[in-house]
Design a protein around this motif. Structure first.
Motif, PDB file in Angstrom:
ATOM      1  N   SER A 163       0.740  -1.358  -0.046  1.00 22.78           N
ATOM      2  CA  SER A 163       0.174   0.034  -0.055  1.00 22.78           C
ATOM      3  C   SER A 163       0.804   1.198   0.048  1.00 22.78           C
ATOM      4  O   SER A 163       1.745   1.022   0.773  1.00 22.78           O
ATOM      5  N   ILE A 164       0.639   2.249  -0.846  1.00 21.59           N
ATOM      6  CA  ILE A 164       1.088   3.473  -0.937  1.00 21.59           C
ATOM      7  C   ILE A 164       0.301   4.590  -0.599  1.00 21.59           C
ATOM      8  O   ILE A 164      -0.670   4.806  -1.240  1.00 21.59           O
ATOM      9  N   PHE A 165       0.669   5.375   0.519  1.00 22.33           N
ATOM     10  CA  PHE A 165       0.090   6.679   0.812  1.00 22.33           C
ATOM     11  C   PHE A 165       0.453   7.887   0.194  1.00 22.33           C
ATOM     12  O   PHE A 165       1.534   8.104   0.293  1.00 22.33           O
ATOM     13  N   MET A 166      -0.523   8.735  -0.271  1.00 21.05           N
ATOM     14  CA  MET A 166      -0.293  10.014  -0.875  1.00 21.05           C
ATOM     15  C   MET A 166      -0.758  10.903  -0.451  1.00 21.05           C
ATOM     16  O   MET A 166      -1.953  11.105   0.107  1.00 21.05           O
ATOM     17  N   SER A 167       0.252  11.883   0.167  1.00 22.33           N
ATOM     18  CA  SER A 167       0.071  12.935   0.728  1.00 22.33           C
ATOM     19  C   SER A 167      -0.422  14.261  -0.053  1.00 22.33           C
ATOM     20  O   SER A 167      -0.159  14.056  -1.292  1.00 22.33           O
ATOM     21  N   LEU A 192      -3.857  -6.809  -9.208  1.00 20.19           N
ATOM     22  CA  LEU A 192      -4.892  -6.021  -8.844  1.00 20.19           C
ATOM     23  C   LEU A 192      -4.376  -4.648  -7.865  1.00 20.19           C
ATOM     24  O   LEU A 192      -3.505  -4.746  -7.286  1.00 20.19           O
ATOM     25  N   PHE A 193      -4.939  -3.589  -8.402  1.00 26.27           N
ATOM     26  CA  PHE A 193      -4.727  -2.361  -7.792  1.00 26.27           C
ATOM     27  C   PHE A 193      -5.747  -1.523  -7.499  1.00 26.27           C
ATOM     28  O   PHE A 193      -7.110  -1.365  -8.229  1.00 26.27           O
ATOM     29  N   ARG A 194      -5.924  -0.985  -6.479  1.00 31.90           N
ATOM     30  CA  ARG A 194      -7.360  -0.312  -5.765  1.00 31.90           C
ATOM     31  C   ARG A 194      -6.853   1.123  -5.416  1.00 31.90           C
ATOM     32  O   ARG A 194      -6.103   1.547  -4.458  1.00 31.90           O
ATOM     33  N   GLN A 195      -7.683   2.142  -5.964  1.00 28.31           N
ATOM     34  CA  GLN A 195      -7.681   3.416  -5.491  1.00 28.31           C
ATOM     35  C   GLN A 195      -8.688   3.540  -4.345  1.00 28.31           C
ATOM     36  O   GLN A 195      -9.659   3.004  -4.442  1.00 28.31           O
ATOM     37  N   ILE A 196      -8.222   4.316  -3.329  1.00 37.94           N
ATOM     38  CA  ILE A 196      -9.079   4.512  -2.312  1.00 37.94           C
ATOM     39  C   ILE A 196      -9.145   6.131  -1.773  1.00 37.94           C
ATOM     40  O   ILE A 196      -8.027   6.622  -1.711  1.00 37.94           O
ATOM     41  N   ALA A 197     -10.162   6.275  -1.744  1.00 36.05           N
ATOM     42  CA  ALA A 197     -10.231   7.722  -1.049  1.00 36.05           C
ATOM     43  C   ALA A 197     -10.108   7.764   0.358  1.00 36.05           C
ATOM     44  O   ALA A 197     -10.110   6.955   1.304  1.00 36.05           O
ATOM     45  N   GLY A 198      -9.684   9.060   0.985  1.00 36.19           N
ATOM     46  CA  GLY A 198      -9.388   9.297   2.370  1.00 36.19           C
ATOM     47  C   GLY A 198     -10.323  10.056   2.897  1.00 36.19           C
ATOM     48  O   GLY A 198     -11.346  10.551   2.095  1.00 36.19           O
ATOM     49  N   PHE A 215      -6.423  15.044  -4.017  1.00 38.09           N
ATOM     50  CA  PHE A 215      -5.954  15.047  -2.589  1.00 38.09           C
ATOM     51  C   PHE A 215      -5.579  14.045  -1.841  1.00 38.09           C
ATOM     52  O   PHE A 215      -5.542  13.188  -2.673  1.00 38.09           O
ATOM     53  N   GLY A 216      -5.169  13.994  -0.511  1.00 39.45           N
ATOM     54  CA  GLY A 216      -4.704  13.009   0.088  1.00 39.45           C
ATOM     55  C   GLY A 216      -5.485  11.582  -0.140  1.00 39.45           C
ATOM     56  O   GLY A 216      -6.666  11.692  -0.212  1.00 39.45           O
ATOM     57  N   SER A 217      -4.698  10.413  -0.305  1.00 43.55           N
ATOM     58  CA  SER A 217      -5.373   9.137  -0.740  1.00 43.55           C
ATOM     59  C   SER A 217      -4.495   8.019  -0.666  1.00 43.55           C
ATOM     60  O   SER A 217      -3.135   8.319  -0.284  1.00 43.55           O
ATOM     61  N   ARG A 218      -4.816   6.792  -1.138  1.00 45.05           N
ATOM     62  CA  ARG A 218      -4.044   5.791  -0.976  1.00 45.05           C
ATOM     63  C   ARG A 218      -4.439   4.759  -2.225  1.00 45.05           C
ATOM     64  O   ARG A 218      -5.348   4.831  -2.633  1.00 45.05           O
ATOM     65  N   VAL A 219      -3.104   3.883  -2.531  1.00 40.93           N
ATOM     66  CA  VAL A 219      -3.526   2.902  -3.777  1.00 40.93           C
ATOM     67  C   VAL A 219      -2.870   1.528  -3.061  1.00 40.93           C
ATOM     68  O   VAL A 219      -1.712   1.654  -2.487  1.00 40.93           O
ATOM     69  N   ASP A 220      -3.653   0.545  -3.103  1.00 41.07           N
ATOM     70  CA  ASP A 220      -3.243  -0.968  -2.675  1.00 41.07           C
ATOM     71  C   ASP A 220      -2.868  -1.594  -3.814  1.00 41.07           C
ATOM     72  O   ASP A 220      -3.668  -1.408  -4.873  1.00 41.07           O
ATOM     73  N   ILE A 221      -1.850  -2.307  -3.910  1.00 42.70           N
ATOM     74  CA  ILE A 221      -1.592  -3.317  -5.032  1.00 42.70           C
ATOM     75  C   ILE A 221      -1.389  -4.568  -4.447  1.00 42.70           C
ATOM     76  O   ILE A 221      -0.918  -5.019  -3.329  1.00 42.70           O
ATOM     77  N   TYR A 222      -2.132  -5.677  -5.143  1.00 47.27           N
ATOM     78  CA  TYR A 222      -2.099  -7.061  -4.773  1.00 47.27           C
ATOM     79  C   TYR A 222      -1.534  -7.795  -5.769  1.00 47.27           C
ATOM     80  O   TYR A 222      -1.826  -8.044  -6.916  1.00 47.27           O
ATOM     81  N   LEU A 223      -0.523  -8.553  -5.184  1.00 41.49           N
ATOM     82  CA  LEU A 223       0.554  -9.304  -5.989  1.00 41.49           C
ATOM     83  C   LEU A 223       0.568 -10.776  -5.911  1.00 41.49           C
ATOM     84  O   LEU A 223       0.164 -11.328  -4.574  1.00 41.49           O
ATOM     85  N   PRO A 224       1.087 -11.864  -6.623  1.00 39.96           N
ATOM     86  CA  PRO A 224       1.326 -13.147  -6.395  1.00 39.96           C
ATOM     87  C   PRO A 224       2.044 -13.191  -4.967  1.00 39.96           C
ATOM     88  O   PRO A 224       3.193 -12.411  -4.982  1.00 39.96           O
ATOM     89  N   LEU A 225       1.897 -14.324  -4.296  1.00 39.61           N
ATOM     90  CA  LEU A 225       2.594 -14.217  -3.036  1.00 39.61           C
ATOM     91  C   LEU A 225       4.389 -14.712  -3.358  1.00 39.61           C
ATOM     92  O   LEU A 225       4.766 -14.397  -2.422  1.00 39.61           O
ATOM     93  N   ASP A 226       4.263 -15.115  -4.574  1.00 44.27           N
ATOM     94  CA  ASP A 226       5.713 -15.408  -4.916  1.00 44.27           C
ATOM     95  C   ASP A 226       6.700 -14.070  -5.500  1.00 44.27           C
ATOM     96  O   ASP A 226       7.586 -14.206  -5.874  1.00 44.27           O
ATOM     97  N   ALA A 227       5.919 -13.145  -5.437  1.00 48.84           N
ATOM     98  CA  ALA A 227       6.649 -11.942  -5.987  1.00 48.84           C
ATOM     99  C   ALA A 227       7.679 -11.305  -5.193  1.00 48.84           C
ATOM    100  O   ALA A 227       7.725 -11.395  -3.563  1.00 48.84           O
ATOM    101  N   LYS A 228       8.761 -10.826  -5.683  1.00 48.09           N
ATOM    102  CA  LYS A 228       9.945 -10.373  -4.724  1.00 48.09           C
ATOM    103  C   LYS A 228       9.585  -8.899  -4.570  1.00 48.09           C
ATOM    104  O   LYS A 228       9.679  -7.975  -5.544  1.00 48.09           O
TER     105      LYS A 228
END
Length: 218
Positions: free
Chosen positions: A96-100, A153-159, A186-199
């Protein structure tokens, strides 16, 4: 550096409001000159803050189907294995990446491929770092299947402040790695979901640049 299309209307309205306020103060309200100058200074600073928020930098994107690029500028706040319940219904590696408000808010595709899933959810406006924001806040969920068959999968999330999510893709669209798929105001967050074996190539607290930072390898 260019101005993002999402900011043009807001900046135009803000300019009209600021000019109108200053005109009223200058010609219809009797206040000392230093007060008017102070208000003008505050309005200019505020306008510049809005202007920098809607900046959209141009740069060369180095594509690589084994790389997962950061979808946004910001700070890594979550790295964990978790069950993704909307699309995969199984364990995935979440980053997850938080954007200020001072970050560039253009959202970019982590990989190249075809959009397999795209859905908007109305919701709450919890602070973006709240654990339940991923499932309860206003959000969009997008899944891209890469040329190698791997789905990300990536998810835009409002704050609490960000209450306007924009996305520019739909199911069946082709998108290039690093290509713009959306914008969150304005401020928000993006989640990324990857395979478990991703480095994973980043750590909690690391700063990312959308379309440039390699956050993982497939």
């Amino acid at each position: 550096m260019t101005l993002h299309k999402e900011g043009k209307k807001i900046l135009f309205i803000a300019l009209i409001v600021f000019v109108g306020v200053f005109y009223l103060l200058e010609y219809f309200v009797e206040t000392p000159g230093w007060v008017n100058n102070s208000i003008l200074g505050v309005m200019i600073i505020f306008y510049l803050l809005i202007l920098q928020f809607f900046r959209s930098p141009k740069f060369v994107i180095n594509t690589n189907e084994k790389h997962v690029l950061a979808p946004a500028d910001g700070k890594v706040v979550v790295i964990e294995d978790t069950v993704e319940t909307e699309y995969f219904n199984e364990k995935r590696k979440q980053i997850s990446i938080f954007m200020s408000p001072v970050n560039v808010h253009v959202n970019r595709s982590p990989i190249s491929g075809v959009v397999k899933f795209c859905k908007y959810h109305a919701g709450k406006y919890l602070v973006a770092w709240h654990p339940k924001s991923s499932t309860e806040n206003e959000r969009t969920t997008i899944v891209v299947e890469g040329n190698n068959g791997v789905e990300v999968l990536f998810r835009q999330i409002a704050g609490a402040v960000a209450r306007r999510i924009k996305w520019y893709v739909k199911e069946g669209d082709m998108i290039e790695q690093g290509g713009e798929f959306g914008f969150i105001k304005f401020g928000s967050r993006v989640d990324i979901y990857l395979p478990l074996d991703a480095k994973v190539n980043v750590a909690i607290g690391d700063k990312t640049k959308g379309g440039r930072t390699v956050i993982a390898e497939l």
